[in-house]
Design an enzyme around this catalytic site. Structure first.
Site, PDB file in Angstrom:
ATOM      1  N   TRP A   1       0.879  -0.955  -0.157  1.00  0.00           N
ATOM      2  CA  TRP A   1       0.073  -0.074   0.193  1.00  0.00           C
ATOM      3  C   TRP A   1       1.177   1.489  -0.089  1.00  0.00           C
ATOM      4  O   TRP A   1       0.694   2.323  -0.634  1.00  0.00           O
ATOM      5  CB  TRP A   1      -0.665   0.897   0.988  1.00  0.00           C
ATOM      6  CG  TRP A   1      -1.700  -1.003   1.103  1.00  0.00           C
ATOM      7  CD1 TRP A   1      -2.490  -1.993   0.528  1.00  0.00           C
ATOM      8  CD2 TRP A   1      -2.973  -1.331   2.145  1.00  0.00           C
ATOM      9  NE1 TRP A   1      -3.215  -2.473   1.130  1.00  0.00           N
ATOM     10  CE2 TRP A   1      -3.513  -2.402   1.575  1.00  0.00           C
ATOM     11  CE3 TRP A   1      -3.172  -0.637   3.417  1.00  0.00           C
ATOM     12  CZ2 TRP A   1      -4.469  -2.818   2.623  1.00  0.00           C
ATOM     13  CZ3 TRP A   1      -4.093  -0.939   3.939  1.00  0.00           C
ATOM     14  CH2 TRP A   1      -4.956  -1.956   3.967  1.00  0.00           C
TER      15      TRP A   1
ATOM     16  N   HIS B   1      13.000  -2.364  -0.991  1.00  0.00           N
ATOM     17  CA  HIS B   1      11.620  -2.020  -1.877  1.00  0.00           C
ATOM     18  C   HIS B   1      13.010  -0.568  -2.652  1.00  0.00           C
ATOM     19  O   HIS B   1      13.333   0.183  -2.193  1.00  0.00           O
ATOM     20  CB  HIS B   1       9.909  -1.453  -1.491  1.00  0.00           C
ATOM     21  CG  HIS B   1       9.535  -1.340  -2.494  1.00  0.00           C
ATOM     22  ND1 HIS B   1       9.752   0.435  -3.386  1.00  0.00           N
ATOM     23  CD2 HIS B   1       8.806  -1.894  -3.107  1.00  0.00           C
ATOM     24  CE1 HIS B   1       8.691   0.335  -4.221  1.00  0.00           C
ATOM     25  NE2 HIS B   1       8.401  -1.031  -4.090  1.00  0.00           N
TER      26      HIS B   1
ATOM     27  N   SER C   1       3.686  -2.255 -11.880  1.00  0.00           N
ATOM     28  CA  SER C   1       2.328  -2.031 -12.743  1.00  0.00           C
ATOM     29  C   SER C   1       1.598  -3.403 -13.324  1.00  0.00           C
ATOM     30  O   SER C   1       0.721  -3.345 -14.263  1.00  0.00           O
ATOM     31  CB  SER C   1       2.503  -1.503 -14.166  1.00  0.00           C
ATOM     32  OG  SER C   1       3.159   0.049 -13.631  1.00  0.00           O
TER      33      SER C   1
ATOM     34  N   GLY D   1       1.858  -2.992  -6.213  1.00  0.00           N
ATOM     35  CA  GLY D   1       1.604  -1.296  -5.636  1.00  0.00           C
ATOM     36  C   GLY D   1      -0.285  -0.892  -5.988  1.00  0.00           C
ATOM     37  O   GLY D   1      -1.044  -1.013  -5.461  1.00  0.00           O
ATOM     38  N   GLY D   2      -0.197  -0.150  -6.921  1.00  0.00           N
ATOM     39  CA  GLY D   2      -1.205   0.802  -7.130  1.00  0.00           C
ATOM     40  C   GLY D   2      -2.616   0.420  -7.181  1.00  0.00           C
ATOM     41  O   GLY D   2      -4.064   0.367  -6.854  1.00  0.00           O
TER      42      GLY D   2
HETATM   43  P1  13P Z   1       2.925  -0.297  -8.660  1.00  0.00           P
HETATM   44  O1  13P Z   1       2.050  -1.647  -8.672  1.00  0.00           O
HETATM   45  O2  13P Z   1       1.890   0.495  -8.728  1.00  0.00           O
HETATM   46  O3  13P Z   1       3.425  -0.052  -9.998  1.00  0.00           O
HETATM   47  O4  13P Z   1       3.926  -0.292  -7.481  1.00  0.00           O
HETATM   48  C1  13P Z   1       4.570  -1.920  -8.085  1.00  0.00           C
HETATM   49  C2  13P Z   1       5.721  -1.663  -6.392  1.00  0.00           C
HETATM   50  O5  13P Z   1       6.528  -1.227  -5.940  1.00  0.00           O
HETATM   51  C3  13P Z   1       5.445  -2.594  -5.589  1.00  0.00           C
HETATM   52  O6  13P Z   1       6.020  -2.888  -4.428  1.00  0.00           O
END
Ligand code: 13P
Length: 255
Positions: free
Chosen positions: A14, A99, A217, A238-239
C-alpha cells in the site's frame, strides 16, 4: 520442480496510503472478495500505523500481514524505527525489504537490506527482498549486473533454509507506478536469471523452490500472462492493491 510446486504469492504494497479507517474499509472488502481463494498466499502491507487494526480485521481469514520496512536492532535508542519483534507482536508474517523507493529516497543499500533480512529471519518472519534495475541500467545493458549485485548483496550469508523462508521480488524501477509493465518475456528473462544465480550460489533444488514475485504496474489485465511465465511465482502490487476489486481480481487471475 516446476512452478506448480511453488504456491503463488500475491502481495499488496500500500506504500504511503490509507488512514486506519480507509485501511479497515479496504481490508474488509478484500476479505470478502477473496474468501474462497485457495492455493494462493494473499498478503497486504499497510503502513506501520494501520498494522494493528488490519491485523485484527484479517484474523481467521486467508489474508496475511506484511510490513513495508523494518530496522534490524531489536530495541534501544533508534528514534523513529520499528523492530522485528514489534512487527511479530502486531501479527506480521512478512516484511518487505529493500523496496526501490527505500533505496532511492531513504538510503537503503544492499548491506542494510542484508542486515534487515537476517534480523527478520532470526525471528521466524519472512523477508520479501526487492531487487530491480533502473531504466538507465537497462538501456546501458546492465540489468543482469544490477540484479546480481542486489540479489547477492541482499542474501549474503543466508543459509539455504533461511533463503527458502524468504521471497524475492523483482521490480524493475521503470515499471513501478508508470503503467509501463515489463512484458511477460522481460519478466521471465530476469526471473530466470535470478533463479540461475541462486542455483549457482546454492543448488538446483533450492533455486527451484524459492518464490520470485514480479512487481511493477501489475493489474488485473496483465496478471495472468505474467503469472503464466515459468519463473514468475506471484506479484507485488502497488497502485492496483489500493482497490479491493482490482487486487482481488489479480489474486484470482494468478490462479
Ligand atoms: P505499482 O504496482 O504501483 O507499479 O507499484 C509496484 C510496487 O512498487 C510494489 O511494491
Amino acid at each position: 520442480m516446476g512452478r506448480t510446486m511453488r504456491t503463488p504469492i500475491i502481495a499488496g504494497n500500500w506504500k504511503l496510503n490509507n488512514t486506519i479507517s480507509e485501511a479497515v474499509a479496504l481490508t474488509t472488502a478484500l476479505k470478502d472478495l477473496v474468501a474462497d481463494c485457495t492455493g494462493v498466499e494473499i498478503i497486504v502491507a499497510p503502513t506501520f500505523t494501520a498494522l494493528a487494526t488490519v491485523s485484527d480485521v484479517i484474523k481467521g481469514s486467508n489474508i496475511r500481514l506484511a510490513a513495508q520496512d523494518v530496522y534490524w536492532e531489536e530495541s534501544g535508542a533508534f528514534t523513529g524505527e520499528v523492530s522485528v519483534p514489534m512487527l511479530k507482536d502486531v501479527g506480521c508474517d512478512y516484511v518487505i525489504i529493500g523496496h526501490s523507493e527505500r533505496r532511492q529516497y531513504f538510503g537503503e543499500t544492499n548491506e542494510s537490506v542484508n542486515q534487515k533480512a537476517k534480523a527478520v529471519l532470526s525471528h521466524d518472519l519472512q523477508p520479501i527482498v526487492c531487487v530491480g534495475e533502473q531504466l538507465e541500467d537497462r538501456e546501458a545493458g546492465r540489468t543482469e549486473e544490477v540484479i546480481n549485485d542486489h540479489v547477492t548483496g541482499g542474501i549474503a550469508g543466508l543459509s539455504a533454509a533461511q533463503l527458502l523462508s524468504g521471497v524475492i521480488a523483482y521490480e524493475p524501477v521503470w515499471a513501478i507506478g508508470t503503467g509501463k509493465t515489463a512484458t511477460p518475456a522481460q519478466a521471465q528473462e530476469v526471473h530466470g536469471y535470478i533463479r540461475k544465480l541462486l542455483k549457482d550460489a546454492y543448488s538446483d533444488e533450492i533455486a527451484s523452490q524459492i518464490r520470485i514475485q514480479y512487481g511493477g504496474s501489475v493489474k488485473p489485465e496483465n496478471a495472468a500472462e505474467l503469472m503464466a511465465q515459468p519463473d514468475v511465482d506471484g506479484a507485488l502490487v502497488g497502485g492496483a492493491s489500493l482497490q479491493a476489486e482490482s487486487f482481488a481480481q489479480i489474486v484470482k487471475n494468478a490462479l
